[in-house]
Design a protein around this motif. Structure first.
Motif, mmCIF file in Angstrom:
data_model
loop_
_atom_site.group_PDB
_atom_site.id
_atom_site.type_symbol
_atom_site.label_atom_id
_atom_site.label_comp_id
_atom_site.label_asym_id
_atom_site.label_seq_id
_atom_site.Cartn_x
_atom_site.Cartn_y
_atom_site.Cartn_z
ATOM 1 N N ASP A 14 120.510 75.422 65.314
ATOM 2 C CA ASP A 14 121.607 75.245 64.627
ATOM 3 C C ASP A 14 121.990 74.014 64.387
ATOM 4 O OD1 ASP A 14 124.192 75.544 63.575
ATOM 5 O OD2 ASP A 14 124.806 77.358 64.960
ATOM 6 N N PRO A 15 122.160 73.176 63.331
ATOM 7 C CA PRO A 15 122.375 71.904 63.132
ATOM 8 C C PRO A 15 123.964 71.685 63.239
ATOM 9 C CG PRO A 15 121.211 72.564 61.282
ATOM 10 C CD PRO A 15 121.277 73.616 62.118
ATOM 11 N N ALA A 16 124.789 72.706 62.904
ATOM 12 C CA ALA A 16 126.250 72.600 63.085
ATOM 13 C C ALA A 16 126.766 72.735 64.467
ATOM 14 C CB ALA A 16 126.699 73.743 62.150
ATOM 15 N N ALA A 17 126.098 73.511 65.107
ATOM 16 C CA ALA A 17 126.406 73.552 66.525
ATOM 17 C C ALA A 17 126.020 72.380 67.327
ATOM 18 C CB ALA A 17 125.741 74.907 67.171
ATOM 19 N N VAL A 18 124.749 72.039 66.842
ATOM 20 C CA VAL A 18 124.232 70.734 67.914
ATOM 21 C C VAL A 18 125.444 69.418 67.342
ATOM 22 C CG1 VAL A 18 122.522 69.111 67.918
ATOM 23 C CG2 VAL A 18 121.910 71.404 67.672
ATOM 24 N N ALA A 19 125.741 69.225 66.034
ATOM 25 C CA ALA A 19 126.701 68.211 65.736
ATOM 26 C C ALA A 19 128.061 68.472 66.314
ATOM 27 C CB ALA A 19 126.974 68.283 64.237
ATOM 28 N N ALA A 20 128.463 69.723 66.572
ATOM 29 C CA ALA A 20 129.665 70.028 67.455
ATOM 30 C C ALA A 20 129.598 69.372 68.645
ATOM 31 C CB ALA A 20 130.095 71.238 66.978
ATOM 32 N N ALA A 21 128.597 69.933 69.388
ATOM 33 C CA ALA A 21 128.559 69.521 70.628
ATOM 34 C C ALA A 21 128.447 68.319 70.897
ATOM 35 C CB ALA A 21 127.307 69.995 71.228
ATOM 36 N N PHE A 22 127.945 67.132 70.295
ATOM 37 C CA PHE A 22 127.954 65.750 70.299
ATOM 38 C C PHE A 22 129.320 65.279 69.816
ATOM 39 C CE2 PHE A 22 123.370 66.381 70.845
ATOM 40 C CZ PHE A 22 122.976 65.404 71.605
ATOM 41 N N ALA A 23 130.170 66.042 69.127
ATOM 42 C CA ALA A 23 131.444 65.529 68.549
ATOM 43 C C ALA A 23 132.291 65.871 69.490
ATOM 44 C CB ALA A 23 131.587 65.954 67.160
ATOM 45 N N ASP A 24 132.529 66.932 70.162
ATOM 46 C CA ASP A 24 133.340 67.434 70.933
ATOM 47 C C ASP A 24 133.122 67.188 72.525
ATOM 48 O OD1 ASP A 24 134.507 68.370 68.734
ATOM 49 O OD2 ASP A 24 133.729 70.370 68.845
ATOM 50 N N LEU A 25 133.051 65.945 72.737
ATOM 51 C CA LEU A 25 132.837 65.556 74.365
ATOM 52 C C LEU A 25 134.308 65.659 75.019
ATOM 53 C CD1 LEU A 25 130.554 62.552 73.817
ATOM 54 C CD2 LEU A 25 129.922 64.782 74.459
ATOM 55 N N PRO A 26 134.179 65.947 76.329
ATOM 56 C CA PRO A 26 135.460 65.936 76.996
ATOM 57 C C PRO A 26 136.086 64.688 76.963
ATOM 58 C CG PRO A 26 133.767 66.779 78.297
ATOM 59 C CD PRO A 26 133.052 66.392 77.085
ATOM 60 N N GLU A 27 137.352 64.255 77.079
ATOM 61 C CA GLU A 27 138.225 62.902 76.971
ATOM 62 C C GLU A 27 137.610 61.935 77.795
ATOM 63 O OE1 GLU A 27 142.300 64.031 76.470
ATOM 64 O OE2 GLU A 27 142.697 61.895 76.931
ATOM 65 N N GLY A 28 137.409 60.951 77.650
ATOM 66 C CA GLY A 28 137.068 59.845 78.440
ATOM 67 C C GLY A 28 135.688 59.876 78.634
ATOM 68 N N TRP A 29 134.886 60.715 77.966
ATOM 69 C CA TRP A 29 133.371 60.667 78.093
ATOM 70 C C TRP A 29 132.930 59.829 77.044
ATOM 71 C CZ3 TRP A 29 129.861 65.386 79.652
ATOM 72 C CH2 TRP A 29 130.084 65.886 80.638
ATOM 73 N N GLN A 30 131.830 58.819 77.299
ATOM 74 C CA GLN A 30 131.444 58.049 76.312
ATOM 75 C C GLN A 30 130.168 58.763 75.641
ATOM 76 O OE1 GLN A 30 130.023 54.781 78.732
ATOM 77 N NE2 GLN A 30 132.189 53.719 78.354
ATOM 78 N N ARG A 31 129.820 58.244 74.233
ATOM 79 C CA ARG A 31 128.796 59.069 73.831
ATOM 80 C C ARG A 31 127.447 59.017 74.548
ATOM 81 N NH1 ARG A 31 128.564 61.724 68.535
ATOM 82 N NH2 ARG A 31 126.429 61.502 68.581
#
Ligand SMILES: NC(=O)c1ccc[n+]([C@@H]2O[C@H](COP(=O)([O-])OP(=O)(O)OC[C@H]3O[C@@H](n4cnc5c(N)ncnc54)[C@H](O)[C@@H]3O)[C@@H](O)[C@H]2O)c1
Length: 265
Positions: free
Chosen positions: A73-90
């Protein structure tokens, strides 16, 4: 490598994504990366297993986060990378473990083929694309490990759908290694033999009437591995952590057999 000294093996403080990390080998990989000091994002379609696993790691003081979704699911995958917990780096570490578990021969329907190959291949590509999109154009100092299997290397009766997907993972690993090397991303795979997880425990008990000891002493089961037994999930997690680490800084585009010697003979 960035040239900046990093503690231990270069895993400490990094953000790692593990697809299929809610249970089985993926959970062992996440646990190992937590122990190495990584922040671990589990991306898995199973919310209950994912929650239990991530909460257990957090209770031990580790930084862990769950994103629920399907790798296809491309949208869910993109959301997972966009919504990282605060302070986490990519993320700069990725382990692609989610796969299609369909074991069929020529009787496989179009639906079966999609169920077998979409998670294993299309999902791997979608997650990797999103991961790479967040990396710098050069000197990314990133690493990916894909999950193949001994099934990628051999013929097994009735396993056409599964083995085709796993063999293709080897090809994807080589192509991605070539395409991503200029950006400073290493890409490798591992090929485990049978790993004693909940699924295999259930299969041997229900379908064959065997517990672990009985299955390992049978020549056609555990006995077919040179070491005469199945792997524990942690024994697959350790070489994955190695391939992600600075210790593997000149290793890319290859497959590491983690198979108790099965492919050697
Ligand atoms: N268990 C073995 O003996 C063995 C041997 C060699 C390779 N492998 C490979 O190791 C990997 C993990 O296997 P396992 O036995 O630990 O499996 P498992 O069933 O214990 O765990 C797989 C996890 O992946 C998740 N998942 C499955 N499809 C998904 C999808 N489309 N999107 C998101 N999440 C998804 C599941 O929810 C589950 O949490 C697989 O790639 C498998 O092919 C397993």
């Amino acid at each position: 490598m960035s040239g900046v000294p990093r503690p231990e093996r270069g895993l400490t403080g990094r953000t790692a994504v593990v697809t299929g990390g809610a249970q089985g080998i993926g959970a062992a990989v996440g646990e190992r990366l937590c122990a190495e000091g990584c922040r671990v994002l589990v991306y898995d379609k199973s919310a209950p297993h994912g929650r239990a696993t991530v909460e257990a790691w957090r209770a031990e003081g580790h930084a862990a986060h769950l994103a629920v979704g399907d790798v296809t699911d491309p949208a869910a995958v993109a959301a997972a990378f966009a919504d990282l917990p605060e302070g986490w780096q990519r993320p700069t570490l990725l382990v692609n473990l989610a796969a299609g578990f369909v074991f069929k021969g020529l009787e496989a329907t179009v639906t079966d083929w999609h169920a077998a190959l979409d998670p294993t291949l299309v999902g791997l590509s979608l997650v990797t694309r999103e991961f790479v999109a967040g990396l710098p154009e050069r000197d990314a100092d990133a690493a990916i490990v894909n999950m193949a299997s001994i099934s990628a290397h051999i013929a097994q009766s009735g396993f056409l759908t599964y083995n085709t997907g796993k063999a293709a993972v080897l090809g994807m690993t080589r192509c991605l290694a070539q395409d991503l090397a200029p950006r400073g991303v290493r890409v490798n795979s591992v090929s485990p033999g049978t790993v004693w997880n909940a699924n295999n425990e259930r299969f041997h008990r229900e379908a064959l009437g065997l517990d672990r000891a009985a299955a390992e002493s049978a020549p056609e089961h555990g006995g077919k591995f040179l070491l005469g037994r199945f792997a524990n999930p942690a024994e697959v997690a350790a070489p994955i952590a190695f391939l992600l680490s600075d210790e593997a800084s000149f290793i890319t585009g290859t497959d590491l057999a983690v198979d108790g010697g099965y492919l050697a003979v």
